[in-house]
Design a protein around this motif. Structure first.
Motif, mmCIF file in Angstrom:
data_model
loop_
_atom_site.group_PDB
_atom_site.id
_atom_site.type_symbol
_atom_site.label_atom_id
_atom_site.label_comp_id
_atom_site.label_asym_id
_atom_site.label_seq_id
_atom_site.Cartn_x
_atom_site.Cartn_y
_atom_site.Cartn_z
ATOM 1 N N LEU A 116 0.836 -1.205 0.000
ATOM 2 C CA LEU A 116 0.000 0.000 0.000
ATOM 3 C C LEU A 116 0.871 1.255 0.000
ATOM 4 C CD1 LEU A 116 -2.820 -1.036 2.532
ATOM 5 C CD2 LEU A 116 -3.027 -0.741 0.050
ATOM 6 N N PHE A 117 1.967 1.191 0.756
ATOM 7 C CA PHE A 117 2.910 2.320 0.782
ATOM 8 C C PHE A 117 3.478 2.567 -0.609
ATOM 9 C CE2 PHE A 117 7.314 3.776 1.031
ATOM 10 C CZ PHE A 117 7.164 4.964 1.722
ATOM 11 N N THR A 120 18.849 28.599 -7.834
ATOM 12 C CA THR A 120 19.632 28.424 -6.609
ATOM 13 C C THR A 120 19.444 27.038 -6.000
ATOM 14 O OG1 THR A 120 17.901 29.203 -5.080
ATOM 15 C CG2 THR A 120 19.319 30.871 -6.113
ATOM 16 N N GLY A 121 18.351 26.346 -6.338
ATOM 17 C CA GLY A 121 18.087 25.024 -5.786
ATOM 18 C C GLY A 121 17.298 25.026 -4.502
ATOM 19 N N ARG A 122 16.940 26.202 -3.993
ATOM 20 C CA ARG A 122 16.201 26.261 -2.730
ATOM 21 C C ARG A 122 14.820 25.631 -2.847
ATOM 22 N NH1 ARG A 122 18.702 29.348 1.023
ATOM 23 N NH2 ARG A 122 20.355 30.754 0.294
ATOM 24 N N LEU A 123 14.112 25.939 -3.934
ATOM 25 C CA LEU A 123 12.796 25.346 -4.129
ATOM 26 C C LEU A 123 12.896 23.839 -4.305
ATOM 27 C CD1 LEU A 123 10.890 27.870 -6.456
ATOM 28 C CD2 LEU A 123 10.361 27.272 -4.083
ATOM 29 N N TYR A 124 13.920 23.411 -5.024
ATOM 30 C CA TYR A 124 14.116 21.973 -5.217
ATOM 31 C C TYR A 124 14.310 21.284 -3.867
ATOM 32 C CZ TYR A 124 15.772 17.581 -7.158
ATOM 33 O OH TYR A 124 15.890 16.253 -7.473
ATOM 34 N N HIS A 125 15.153 21.870 -3.037
ATOM 35 C CA HIS A 125 15.411 21.259 -1.739
ATOM 36 C C HIS A 125 14.146 21.261 -0.878
ATOM 37 C CE1 HIS A 125 18.207 19.741 1.237
ATOM 38 N NE2 HIS A 125 17.693 20.552 2.142
ATOM 39 N N GLY A 126 13.351 22.321 -0.998
ATOM 40 C CA GLY A 126 12.076 22.359 -0.283
ATOM 41 C C GLY A 126 11.152 21.240 -0.727
ATOM 42 N N HIS A 127 11.133 20.960 -2.037
ATOM 43 C CA HIS A 127 10.351 19.829 -2.553
ATOM 44 C C HIS A 127 10.817 18.522 -1.913
ATOM 45 C CE1 HIS A 127 8.760 22.416 -5.724
ATOM 46 N NE2 HIS A 127 8.028 21.411 -6.168
ATOM 47 N N ALA A 128 12.134 18.338 -1.882
ATOM 48 C CA ALA A 128 12.697 17.094 -1.353
ATOM 49 C C ALA A 128 12.365 16.913 0.129
ATOM 50 C CB ALA A 128 14.209 17.081 -1.560
ATOM 51 N N ARG A 129 12.417 17.982 0.884
ATOM 52 C CA ARG A 129 12.092 17.883 2.309
ATOM 53 C C ARG A 129 10.625 17.557 2.531
ATOM 54 N NH1 ARG A 129 14.781 19.634 6.511
ATOM 55 N NH2 ARG A 129 12.983 20.750 7.365
ATOM 56 N N LEU A 130 9.755 18.136 1.710
ATOM 57 C CA LEU A 130 8.331 17.838 1.827
ATOM 58 C C LEU A 130 8.053 16.397 1.416
ATOM 59 C CD1 LEU A 130 5.445 18.726 2.406
ATOM 60 C CD2 LEU A 130 5.326 19.638 0.061
ATOM 61 N N TRP A 131 8.686 15.953 0.328
ATOM 62 C CA TRP A 131 8.559 14.567 -0.129
ATOM 63 C C TRP A 131 8.963 13.600 0.984
ATOM 64 C CZ3 TRP A 131 13.253 11.707 -1.576
ATOM 65 C CH2 TRP A 131 12.986 10.434 -2.095
ATOM 66 N N ARG A 164 5.774 9.943 7.157
ATOM 67 C CA ARG A 164 4.467 9.859 7.825
ATOM 68 C C ARG A 164 3.621 8.728 7.245
ATOM 69 N NH1 ARG A 164 2.671 16.170 9.108
ATOM 70 N NH2 ARG A 164 4.302 16.504 10.689
ATOM 71 N N MET A 165 3.671 8.540 5.933
ATOM 72 C CA MET A 165 2.920 7.437 5.327
ATOM 73 C C MET A 165 3.409 6.089 5.853
ATOM 74 S SD MET A 165 2.119 8.203 1.311
ATOM 75 C CE MET A 165 3.831 7.915 0.848
ATOM 76 N N ALA A 166 4.709 6.003 6.114
ATOM 77 C CA ALA A 166 5.294 4.755 6.588
ATOM 78 C C ALA A 166 5.120 4.555 8.089
ATOM 79 C CB ALA A 166 6.779 4.710 6.240
ATOM 80 N N GLY A 167 4.597 5.566 8.774
ATOM 81 C CA GLY A 167 4.428 5.467 10.217
ATOM 82 C C GLY A 167 5.732 5.590 10.967
ATOM 83 N N VAL A 168 6.654 6.391 10.421
ATOM 84 C CA VAL A 168 7.979 6.551 11.023
ATOM 85 C C VAL A 168 8.055 7.856 11.808
ATOM 86 C CG1 VAL A 168 10.440 6.869 10.560
ATOM 87 C CG2 VAL A 168 9.122 5.196 9.239
ATOM 88 N N ARG A 169 8.533 7.763 13.021
ATOM 89 C CA ARG A 169 8.809 8.932 13.851
ATOM 90 C C ARG A 169 10.300 9.209 13.783
ATOM 91 N NH1 ARG A 169 10.286 9.491 19.379
ATOM 92 N NH2 ARG A 169 9.688 11.517 20.244
#
Length: 233
Positions: free
Chosen positions: A6-7, A31-42, A48-53
């Protein structure tokens, strides 16, 4: 097993969607800032989907006024997500060449300025190191897994010397990082997925004082000792 399937059913299209969106972001923000922001959100969504703290220890030790090389042990597939969330400053990855051939995802990595490392060819690997050293000296921190691959049993594998050659060329501190819990969330070479806690522990930065062969060997031992000290048995 069902949890893992399911994950993946959500994770795979989510990853490609984020990669495509990140490519578009680089057209507007070189500059890559937006890209890095995407990666952090991903990574946040994936954990969270995996249930990892995620727990982070020693983050205050990470210098914010200069580039560094983060060197971390590599326990499992969730290490990348954990590091994206734990490292407080923007960074690039040095990753194996094969990842850059994945459609959309690989192109996205190139657009972000990540450095491919061709380990099958010594000359190409050296060129990769030169490019990475130039990037670091220009102010960009990078992450390396010095083991080169995931450990099958949680114990540290022998460290590859390339990362320490890079440290000598770049002349910036190495921040040792220890990850625990990743193997328990997703066991090595298995598809099972279990909720759990991943911890990321930062050690004190280790300065590079000698770029010679002997200096690199000493740096390797110091970094290995620091990473091993944070491992939980």
């Amino acid at each position: 097993m069902l949890r893992a399937y399911l994950f993946l059913l959500i994770f795979v299209p989510l990853t490609f969607a984020f990669a495509f969106s990140a490519i578009i972001a680089t057209l507007f923000d070189p500059t890559g800032r937006l890209y890095h922001g995407h990666a952090r959100l991903w990574s946040l969504i994936s954990l969270r989907m995996a249930g990892v703290r995620l727990t982070v220890i020693g983050q205050e030790l990470v210098p914010g006024d200069q580039p560094v090389i983060y060197m971390s042990n590599h326990q499992g597939n969730f290490d990348i997500h954990a590091l994206f969330r734990a490292i407080p400053y923007r960074f690039s990855w040095i990753a194996k060449e094969e990842l850059f051939s994945i459609p959309i995802f690989g192109h996205s990595m190139r657009r972000a300025g990540y450095v491919p490392l061709d380990r099958s060819d010594g000359r190409q690997a050296l060129k990769s190191m030169e490019r990475a050293a130039t990037l670091i000296r220009a102010g960009q921190s990078v992450v390396i897994f010095p083991e080169g691959t995931r450990t099958p049993d949680g114990n540290l594998l022998p460290f590859k010397k390339g990362g320490f050659l890079l440290a000598g060329k770049a002349g910036v501190p190495v921040v040792p990082v220890t990850i625990n819990g990743s193997r328990e969330v997703n066991p090595s070479k298995r598809i099972e997925l279990y909720p759990g806690t991943i911890s990321v522990r930062f050690g004190a930065p280790i300065p590079v004082t000698d770029g010679s062969g002997k200096g690199r060997e000493e740096l390797l031992e110091r970094v290995r000792t620091a990473i091993a000290a944070g491992l939980e048995n």
